[in-house]
Design a protein around this motif. Structure first.
Motif, PDB file in Angstrom:
ATOM      1  N   VAL A   1       0.826  -1.207   0.000  1.00  0.00           N
ATOM      2  CA  VAL A   1       0.000   0.000   0.000  1.00  0.00           C
ATOM      3  C   VAL A   1       0.860   1.258   0.000  1.00  0.00           C
ATOM      4  O   VAL A   1       0.614   2.204  -0.768  1.00  0.00           O
ATOM      5  CB  VAL A   1      -0.955  -0.003   1.212  1.00  0.00           C
ATOM      6  CG1 VAL A   1      -1.623   1.358   1.380  1.00  0.00           C
ATOM      7  CG2 VAL A   1      -2.008  -1.092   1.055  1.00  0.00           C
ATOM      8  N   LEU A   2       1.893   1.293   0.837  1.00  0.00           N
ATOM      9  CA  LEU A   2       2.764   2.468   0.899  1.00  0.00           C
ATOM     10  C   LEU A   2       3.486   2.697  -0.428  1.00  0.00           C
ATOM     11  O   LEU A   2       3.615   3.831  -0.888  1.00  0.00           O
ATOM     12  CB  LEU A   2       3.779   2.318   2.034  1.00  0.00           C
ATOM     13  CG  LEU A   2       3.231   2.432   3.454  1.00  0.00           C
ATOM     14  CD1 LEU A   2       4.309   2.079   4.477  1.00  0.00           C
ATOM     15  CD2 LEU A   2       2.704   3.840   3.725  1.00  0.00           C
ATOM     16  N   ALA A   3       3.943   1.601  -1.041  1.00  0.00           N
ATOM     17  CA  ALA A   3       4.611   1.740  -2.342  1.00  0.00           C
ATOM     18  C   ALA A   3       3.638   2.254  -3.396  1.00  0.00           C
ATOM     19  O   ALA A   3       3.987   3.135  -4.208  1.00  0.00           O
ATOM     20  CB  ALA A   3       5.204   0.400  -2.763  1.00  0.00           C
ATOM     21  N   ALA A   4       2.403   1.725  -3.396  1.00  0.00           N
ATOM     22  CA  ALA A   4       1.401   2.171  -4.369  1.00  0.00           C
ATOM     23  C   ALA A   4       1.034   3.634  -4.160  1.00  0.00           C
ATOM     24  O   ALA A   4       0.896   4.410  -5.124  1.00  0.00           O
ATOM     25  CB  ALA A   4       0.153   1.290  -4.270  1.00  0.00           C
ATOM     26  N   LEU A   5       0.886   4.043  -2.889  1.00  0.00           N
ATOM     27  CA  LEU A   5       0.580   5.443  -2.603  1.00  0.00           C
ATOM     28  C   LEU A   5       1.717   6.360  -3.040  1.00  0.00           C
ATOM     29  O   LEU A   5       1.485   7.455  -3.556  1.00  0.00           O
ATOM     30  CB  LEU A   5       0.305   5.621  -1.107  1.00  0.00           C
ATOM     31  CG  LEU A   5      -0.984   5.005  -0.568  1.00  0.00           C
ATOM     32  CD1 LEU A   5      -1.054   5.167   0.951  1.00  0.00           C
ATOM     33  CD2 LEU A   5      -2.214   5.645  -1.223  1.00  0.00           C
TER      34      LEU A   5
ATOM     35  N   GLY B   1       7.706   6.180   0.126  1.00  0.00           N
ATOM     36  CA  GLY B   1       8.583   5.160  -0.440  1.00  0.00           C
ATOM     37  C   GLY B   1       9.558   4.624   0.592  1.00  0.00           C
ATOM     38  O   GLY B   1       9.783   3.404   0.679  1.00  0.00           O
ATOM     39  N   TYR B   2      10.127   5.531   1.407  1.00  0.00           N
ATOM     40  CA  TYR B   2      11.039   5.069   2.457  1.00  0.00           C
ATOM     41  C   TYR B   2      10.271   4.258   3.501  1.00  0.00           C
ATOM     42  O   TYR B   2      10.791   3.266   4.025  1.00  0.00           O
ATOM     43  CB  TYR B   2      11.732   6.246   3.138  1.00  0.00           C
ATOM     44  CG  TYR B   2      12.629   5.799   4.274  1.00  0.00           C
ATOM     45  CD1 TYR B   2      13.861   5.226   4.015  1.00  0.00           C
ATOM     46  CD2 TYR B   2      12.207   5.910   5.601  1.00  0.00           C
ATOM     47  CE1 TYR B   2      14.672   4.774   5.043  1.00  0.00           C
ATOM     48  CE2 TYR B   2      13.018   5.465   6.642  1.00  0.00           C
ATOM     49  CZ  TYR B   2      14.247   4.905   6.358  1.00  0.00           C
ATOM     50  OH  TYR B   2      15.043   4.459   7.379  1.00  0.00           O
ATOM     51  N   GLY B   3       9.051   4.679   3.788  1.00  0.00           N
ATOM     52  CA  GLY B   3       8.236   3.913   4.732  1.00  0.00           C
ATOM     53  C   GLY B   3       8.002   2.497   4.243  1.00  0.00           C
ATOM     54  O   GLY B   3       8.077   1.543   5.019  1.00  0.00           O
ATOM     55  N   SER B   4       7.748   2.341   2.950  1.00  0.00           N
ATOM     56  CA  SER B   4       7.558   1.008   2.385  1.00  0.00           C
ATOM     57  C   SER B   4       8.832   0.183   2.517  1.00  0.00           C
ATOM     58  O   SER B   4       8.797  -0.997   2.913  1.00  0.00           O
ATOM     59  CB  SER B   4       7.165   1.120   0.911  1.00  0.00           C
ATOM     60  OG  SER B   4       7.044  -0.156   0.316  1.00  0.00           O
ATOM     61  N   PHE B   5       9.980   0.821   2.227  1.00  0.00           N
ATOM     62  CA  PHE B   5      11.260   0.124   2.366  1.00  0.00           C
ATOM     63  C   PHE B   5      11.517  -0.281   3.811  1.00  0.00           C
ATOM     64  O   PHE B   5      11.937  -1.400   4.091  1.00  0.00           O
ATOM     65  CB  PHE B   5      12.394   1.034   1.875  1.00  0.00           C
ATOM     66  CG  PHE B   5      13.756   0.619   2.349  1.00  0.00           C
ATOM     67  CD1 PHE B   5      14.420  -0.440   1.745  1.00  0.00           C
ATOM     68  CD2 PHE B   5      14.363   1.266   3.417  1.00  0.00           C
ATOM     69  CE1 PHE B   5      15.672  -0.838   2.204  1.00  0.00           C
ATOM     70  CE2 PHE B   5      15.609   0.873   3.872  1.00  0.00           C
ATOM     71  CZ  PHE B   5      16.268  -0.190   3.259  1.00  0.00           C
ATOM     72  N   ALA B   6      11.263   0.649   4.760  1.00  0.00           N
ATOM     73  CA  ALA B   6      11.542   0.381   6.166  1.00  0.00           C
ATOM     74  C   ALA B   6      10.657  -0.749   6.695  1.00  0.00           C
ATOM     75  O   ALA B   6      11.128  -1.628   7.426  1.00  0.00           O
ATOM     76  CB  ALA B   6      11.346   1.648   6.991  1.00  0.00           C
ATOM     77  N   VAL B   7       9.373  -0.721   6.345  1.00  0.00           N
ATOM     78  CA  VAL B   7       8.466  -1.773   6.807  1.00  0.00           C
ATOM     79  C   VAL B   7       8.889  -3.121   6.234  1.00  0.00           C
ATOM     80  O   VAL B   7       8.881  -4.144   6.931  1.00  0.00           O
ATOM     81  CB  VAL B   7       7.015  -1.443   6.417  1.00  0.00           C
ATOM     82  CG1 VAL B   7       6.096  -2.624   6.732  1.00  0.00           C
ATOM     83  CG2 VAL B   7       6.532  -0.207   7.159  1.00  0.00           C
ATOM     84  N   ASN B   8       9.302  -3.135   4.970  1.00  0.00           N
ATOM     85  CA  ASN B   8       9.736  -4.390   4.358  1.00  0.00           C
ATOM     86  C   ASN B   8      11.014  -4.900   5.007  1.00  0.00           C
ATOM     87  O   ASN B   8      11.165  -6.104   5.269  1.00  0.00           O
ATOM     88  CB  ASN B   8       9.962  -4.194   2.860  1.00  0.00           C
ATOM     89  CG  ASN B   8      10.226  -5.503   2.146  1.00  0.00           C
ATOM     90  OD1 ASN B   8       9.429  -6.443   2.224  1.00  0.00           O
ATOM     91  ND2 ASN B   8      11.355  -5.588   1.454  1.00  0.00           N
TER      92      ASN B   8
END
Length: 544
Positions: free
Chosen positions: A110-114, A158-165
């Motif tokens: 979701v974060l990456a898509a947003l 985008g960084y949030g998506s990376f960090a969560v992953n």
């Protein structure tokens, strides 16, 4: 002139004749508006994309794209509101949800898509600005603002998506995929071991051994510390080691408890078929037998990772009530035994590790107290703000955990309990001096297990989970009396967490204050007794 009807000034929503009169719309056709209004329009479109993504497209561009973006925006805001409500009314559910690896995977997507969607909106918004039509001095400012806002929004997502992953992958590496564990008598009991796990090292011996007993409802934690030289550890009849050691781990000085790990790994791995770490399983059995508790899980931590974790948290603050030695520059500039005196310190990871492990001119029991103090300080300092601002460093340090059998699916439960427990302090009991004193101070050599179980039961009863240690029920009056005696002994031995209750630190024989130079002189002249006296209060330690 008299009789003439004054003309309306054009606005952002209407042309010179008004959109309703069939004139051009300056929002969609800015060429019909004067230069100041074109500039104002551009800033409004930027703000719309920042606060209401899709709004700029609805009023000035592709309405279908704008409406789709608005639906996404409203959905996101709805989820944020729901999360805020849960944070207030049911924080545990929220924490457990975000600790679930499938929820984390969904968040990554979701974060990456947003992030990608917002990039598309920013690019389209920049096209809609018609930057060539704005005032010349505003062109570079608008261009710079667009790029800045794109980075501040899509970049952060985008960084949030990376960090969560990254966090999800690390958690999958660290925690076991096994079934959930259930509390026993209202508590979760975890064995925590620390050791040096350097490459090529044969025969790892846990350097620190603690059992954290956590109230499954309140998160209140009691830390039971077992000295590494503890002897005669018993095993229950259902332990695989009962047959090998029916009288306990009792072969004399060779059978101190931290040697059990090596013994099982070298001689008795077959007793724990299918176990990932038979040595750790045996240590759980031994700690459970000593305390009378059912130990449900363990974690083995490399001391290097412990130091790295503290650094990733920005250091740790403690107050010491005594003189503690460490390896460093002496007052004469030579490298050797330097000293931390009484006072408050902001320790780096390396310094905190040296403080916790120091035992020169001191005892293992004072050392245990300092280890407990560092752990309490870390617990008090580990908060959401620290986690968010230092996420990557904490994540890297967490991967230095050698191993654990904690089930990953319960991570949310444990995080929630840790959060609850932060405001309640930590109970502490050392299974040896000064909390237990045997004949000639040799309690760890000849333990009184009935006394240990009674004291453990008393602390658990005070915490609202009576008789969890598995001993025979004690009258409430006796339990309360035991707790009162423990509190009294704690004050007498200076183990209170309040520095105001601590005795004054030792002085020189003439009554003057101890200094670094004085300690250096004592060491150079071999006056070990005075050095031990100087270090006699270094077990006094408090978080903060």
């Amino acid at each position: 002139m008299a009789g003439q009807v004054p003309q309306r000034r054009p606005s952002l929503l209407h042309g010179p004749q008004g959109a309703g009169a069939g004139g051009p719309d300056p929002v969609r056709d800015p060429q019909s508006a004067p230069s100041p209004q074109r500039t104002k329009r551009a800033w409004i479109l930027l703000l719309l994309t920042l606060f209401v993504p899709g709004g700029a497209q609805v009023v000035a561009g592709n309405r279908a794209l704008g409406r789709a973006a608005l639906r996404v925006t409203l959905t996101v805001w709805l989820l944020v509101v729901v999360a805020l409500v849960l944070l207030v009314v049911n924080r545990d559910l929220l924490v457990q949800a975000f600790a679930n690896t499938w929820v984390q995977l969904a968040a990554v997507v979701v974060l990456a898509a947003l992030a990608i969607g917002w990039v598309v909106l920013w690019i389209d918004t920049f096209r809609l600005l018609r930057i060539r039509l704005v005032a010349p001095g505003m062109k570079p400012l608008l261009a710079f603002s667009t790029v800045l806002l794109l980075v501040a929004t899509s970049g952060v997502l985008g960084y949030g998506s990376f960090a969560v992953n990254a966090g999800r992958n690390a958690l999958n590496e660290i925690f076991a995929p096994g079934p959930a564990i259930e509390p026993v008598a209202g508590r979760y009991n975890f064995l925590l071991m620390g050791g040096d796990a350097g490459e090529g090292r044969v025969g790892l011996r846990p350097d620190s051994i603690h059992v954290a007993s956590v109230n499954a409802e309140t998160g209140s934690t009691i830390l039971f510390s077992i000295p590494r030289n503890f002897q005669n550890a018993p095993f229950s009849e259902d332990s695989p080691l009962w047959g090998a050691y029916p009288e306990g781990f009792s072969c004399g000085d060779e059978c101190i408890i931290n040697a059990l790990y090596v013994d099982v790994m070298e001689n008795h791995q077959d007793l724990y078929p299918g176990a990932e770490d038979p040595g750790a399983e045996a240590m759980m059995d031994a700690a459970g037998g000593i305390l009378g508790l059912d130990i449900q899980s363990y974690a083995m931590v490399d001391m290097g990772g412990f130091s790295q974790l503290i650094d990733s948290m920005g250091g740790v603050t403690i107050t010491s009530g005594g003189w503690t030695t460490y390896r460093g520059p002496r007052p004469d500039g030579e490298w050797g035994n330097a000293w931390w005196g009484p006072g408050t310190y902001d320790f780096s990871g390396e310094e905190a590790l040296a403080f916790a492990r120091s035992r020169h001119f001191s005892t293992d029991y004072s050392r245990i107290r300092r280890q407990q103090c560092i752990q309490s300080a870390m617990l008090a300092q580990f908060n959401p703000q620290t986690l968010v601002t230092r996420f990557q460093g904490i994540l890297d340090a967490g991967e230095q955990i050698v191993e654990t059998d904690l089930p990953g699916q319960q991570l949310g439960t444990f995080v929630s309990l840790a959060t609850k427990g932060q405001s309640q302090g930590m109970g502490r009991l050392t299974i040896g001096p000064p909390d237990f004193e045997g004949e000639d101070g040799r309690f760890t050599t000849y333990p009184d297990f009935d006394e240990i179980h009674t004291r453990v039961d008393g602390m658990l009863a005070e915490d609202g989970t009576p008789n969890a240690a598995g001993t025979s029920p004690a009258p409430l009056l006796f339990v309360n009396a035991t707790a009162a005696l423990m509190a009294s002994a704690s004050q007498e031995t200076g183990t209170s967490d309040d520095p105001a209750d601590w005795p004054a630190p030792p002085t020189q024989p003439d009554g003057s204050e101890i200094t670094q130079e004085y300690l250096q002189h004592l060491e150079d002249t071999g006056q070990t007794g005075l050095l031990e006296d100087a270090a006699s209060t270094n077990h006094l330690c408090a978080a903060g």
